[in-house]
Design an enzyme around this catalytic site. Structure first.
Site, PDB file in Angstrom:
ATOM      1  CB  CYS A 164      -0.880   0.018   1.241  1.00  0.00           C
ATOM      2  SG  CYS A 164      -1.868  -1.468   1.427  1.00  0.00           S
TER       3      CYS A 164
ATOM      4  N   GLY B 115      -0.587   0.640  -5.006  1.00  0.00           N
ATOM      5  CA  GLY B 115      -1.859  -0.014  -4.714  1.00  0.00           C
ATOM      6  C   GLY B 115      -2.915   0.423  -5.687  1.00  0.00           C
TER       7      GLY B 115
ATOM      8  CG  ASN C 143       3.312   0.729   2.846  1.00  0.00           C
ATOM      9  OD1 ASN C 143       4.334   1.295   2.549  1.00  0.00           O
ATOM     10  ND2 ASN C 143       2.996  -0.445   2.334  1.00  0.00           N
ATOM     11  N   GLY C 144       2.336  -1.926   4.894  1.00  0.00           N
ATOM     12  CA  GLY C 144       3.152  -2.962   5.513  1.00  0.00           C
ATOM     13  C   GLY C 144       2.287  -4.143   5.881  1.00  0.00           C
TER      14      GLY C 144
ATOM     15  CE1 TYR D  58       7.412  -4.365 -10.265  1.00  0.00           C
ATOM     16  CE2 TYR D  58       6.518  -4.449  -8.048  1.00  0.00           C
ATOM     17  CZ  TYR D  58       6.330  -4.406  -9.409  1.00  0.00           C
ATOM     18  OH  TYR D  58       5.066  -4.399  -9.919  1.00  0.00           O
TER      19      TYR D  58
HETATM   20  P1  AMP Z   1       6.649 -13.086 -12.718  1.00  0.00           P
HETATM   21  O1  AMP Z   1       6.040 -12.906 -14.052  1.00  0.00           O
HETATM   22  O2  AMP Z   1       5.714 -13.766 -11.746  1.00  0.00           O
HETATM   23  O3  AMP Z   1       7.983 -13.761 -12.734  1.00  0.00           O
HETATM   24  O4  AMP Z   1       6.876 -11.637 -12.095  1.00  0.00           O
HETATM   25  C1  AMP Z   1       7.972 -10.872 -12.506  1.00  0.00           C
HETATM   26  C2  AMP Z   1       7.524  -9.523 -12.954  1.00  0.00           C
HETATM   27  O5  AMP Z   1       6.675  -8.944 -11.973  1.00  0.00           O
HETATM   28  C3  AMP Z   1       8.717  -8.615 -13.138  1.00  0.00           C
HETATM   29  O6  AMP Z   1       8.566  -7.953 -14.369  1.00  0.00           O
HETATM   30  C4  AMP Z   1       8.655  -7.659 -11.981  1.00  0.00           C
HETATM   31  O7  AMP Z   1       8.914  -6.340 -12.388  1.00  0.00           O
HETATM   32  C5  AMP Z   1       7.249  -7.750 -11.464  1.00  0.00           C
HETATM   33  N1  AMP Z   1       7.191  -7.863 -10.001  1.00  0.00           N
HETATM   34  C6  AMP Z   1       8.144  -8.215  -9.147  1.00  0.00           C
HETATM   35  N2  AMP Z   1       7.698  -8.202  -7.878  1.00  0.00           N
HETATM   36  C7  AMP Z   1       6.425  -7.833  -7.931  1.00  0.00           C
HETATM   37  C8  AMP Z   1       5.419  -7.609  -6.943  1.00  0.00           C
HETATM   38  N3  AMP Z   1       5.658  -7.781  -5.649  1.00  0.00           N
HETATM   39  N4  AMP Z   1       4.204  -7.201  -7.377  1.00  0.00           N
HETATM   40  C9  AMP Z   1       3.956  -7.029  -8.680  1.00  0.00           C
HETATM   41  N5  AMP Z   1       4.858  -7.233  -9.652  1.00  0.00           N
HETATM   42  C10 AMP Z   1       6.077  -7.617  -9.283  1.00  0.00           C
END
Ligand code: AMP
Length: 494
Positions: A25, A51, A126-127, A266
């Site tokens: 969040c 979010g 947030n958390g 990220y």
């Molecule tokens: P995946 O397709 O499941 O391997 O997710 C990797 C992609 O999701 C990468 O392009 C990341 O930029 C993005 N990503 C990494 N961590 C998160 C997160 N916590 N929430 C949403 N997207 C994420």
């Protein structure tokens, strides 16, 4: 939601597992400004990446609290002047919320508000608490009536139950019971309140606009309204603003901060400055470090947009291989994680990215992304590059393999769904179909953050995703007091 029951069999345990343990969040609060709600809405716009499922604002007009909380994007609700007009007053707090699976309930949308004795209190979080369920169970057992399934409501109850005369002491009493990660922004009839957990896992910054204090998750929310950044709230700090000014409290034993490394990799916006470090610059340095650790003979460096762009630039500059846009992103679809099922997630990836044939056909390419979670994005993108005629596809990831789930609000899935937790490096390479695959090392991440290496005795960051080193107890997961039914709900929730 499948066959999940709507009614919890265990008192105090939320009945929608998807709404447990999954808070990712952004928060914003302002004190003493005539346009408090409108400014908060702008701040929430800048925090939208934190979010995208729901947004809310609570304001106080000197007599009454006003609350608008809706599902959807900030702009869906808060671009409407009529909504802002229903939020009069000179103080406001706002929240953007995101959860992964299951239905999102309006009653979970924050800031939460309660009439306490003798004041009202609104709070946004947030958390994620790692003992939120345990506390909830104890409170419900003790007669508390919960309206939502979020951790945050537990905090309201704890404040309500403290018998200290001063608000700040009641709030601190509540904080002392908490484990895990929190950055809170709260509002009473007299005060704006902020707090950061003892390790400072999630960010919280202080800004100033027209002499009015602002507390928010990221500096990009200050930039959007032209506010001045003052400082980061410190780990373990509780800060209160009222008519008499600012009051900072340090109720916990001092300890070195351990902010979450994933904010840099990220989560935070690249134009934010987190813990004094420009996120964009950190990501470029991570890319440069990756190029030094795992070079590839190639014709072009292609970022996976948008998350891989700064790291790809760093990789390109360090390697001398030209950077080019071999993938074009459609900005009018949400992040893939928003979709609840794997099937829709896969579809989402195709909606979001398209190959730019002019750049990749006949080329040896290096794809750079910030992270691999389930492997969905990378698998699709490698195939897309091959379909567009790429000769060789080398995948480079500007963070280490994610081998452990998160419980602090970043929302990575449970272990069995994490590609790196279940596959060796070469199995991962085969799974995503790349000619080569390499990740940044853990020490490489620390180098990019300006350290020689990770300090094994006192790690400088919260990095459990890569190391399994969880910096707080995980009471909800380990408590023997949970029944098998509760544990299975917890497992489903992750
Ligand atoms: P995946 O397709 O499941 O391997 O997710 C990797 C992609 O999701 C990468 O392009 C990341 O930029 C993005 N990503 C990494 N961590 C998160 C997160 N916590 N929430 C949403 N997207 C994420």
């Amino acid at each position: 939601m499948g066959e999940m029951t709507r009614h919890s069999e265990v008192p105090g345990l939320p009945d929608e597992p998807g709404d447990v343990l999954r808070e990712k969040c952004g928060v914003f609060g302002i004190f003493g400004h005539p346009d408090a709600a409108a400014i908060t809405a702008l701040g929430l716009h800048a925090l939208q990446h934190r979010g995208q499922e729901a947004a809310g604002i609570v304001s106080f007009d000197g007599k009454r609290f006003h609350s608008e909380r809706r599902l959807g994007l900030v702009g869906d609700t808060f671009s409407d002047r009529r909504v802002i007009d229903r939020l009069p007053g000179t103080s406001a707090v706002g929240h953007v919320r995101y959860s992964t699976t299951g239905e999102t309930l309006l009653r979970n949308v924050q800031p939460l508000f309660a009439e306490l004795d003798p004041f009202g209190f609104a709070i946004g979080h947030n958390g994620n608490l790692t003992n939120g369920l345990t506390l909830r169970r104890e409170l419900v057992h003790d007669g508390a009536i919960m309206q939502s399934t979020t951790d945050t409501e537990v905090v309201l109850h704890l404040v309500a139950r403290s018998h200290k005369p001063r608000f700040v002491d009641r709030f601190i009493d509540a904080l002392r019971a908490l484990e895990g990660a929190y950055s809170f922004v709260g509002l009473t009839n007299k005060k704006l309140v902020g707090a950061r957990d003892p390790l400072g896992i999630r960010p919280l910054v202080l800004g100033m606009l027209d002499g009015c204090p602002i507390l928010t998750s990221e500096t990009c929310a200050l930039d959007i309204i032209g506010a001045k950044y003052v400082r980061d709230i410190e780990n373990g700090e509780v800060i209160i603003f009222d008519d008499k000014g600012a009051h900072s409290h340090k109720p916990f034993p001092p300890m070195p901060p351990r902010p979450c490394i994933f904010e840099y990799i990220y989560f935070a916006r690249p134009d934010s400055i987190v813990g004094g470090r420009p996120v964009y610059q950190v990501r470029k340095t991570m890319g440069a470090q990756l190029a030094a650790e795992s070079p590839a003979a190639a014709d072009v460096i292609v970022p996976v947009p948008d998350s891989g762009v700064p790291a790809a630039l760093g990789f390109s500059q360090a390697s001398g291989i030209p950077f080019d846009l071999g993938i074009i992103r459609n900005h009018y679809v949400g992040r893939t994680f928003i979709e609840p099922t794997q099937q829709i997630r896969q579809l989402g990836v195709r909606l979001k990215h398209n190959a730019n044939r002019a750049v990749v056909a006949g080329k040896r390419i290096v794809l750079v992304d910030d992270s691999i979670v389930r492997g969905t994005t990378s698998t699709k993108i490698v195939q897309m590059m091959r379909d567009a005629g790429a000769r060789e596809v080398h995948f480079r990831i500007a963070s280490p393999p994610i081998t452990h789930p998160d419980y602090y609000g970043i929302d990575t899935p449970d272990k069995d769904k994490l590609l790196a937790a279940t596959h060796s490096l070469d199995e991962m390479r085969q799974f995503i179909g790349a000619d080569s695959l390499a990740f940044l090392s853990v020490d490489g991440i620390y180098k990019a953050m300006g350290y020689e290496s990770r300090d094994p005795l006192r790690p400088q960051f919260t990095d459990h995703c890569f190391t399994g080193d969880y910096p707080t107890p995980l009471t909800d997961l380990t408590a023997a007091r949970h029944t098998p039914r509760q544990l299975s709900l917890l497992a489903e929730a992750s």
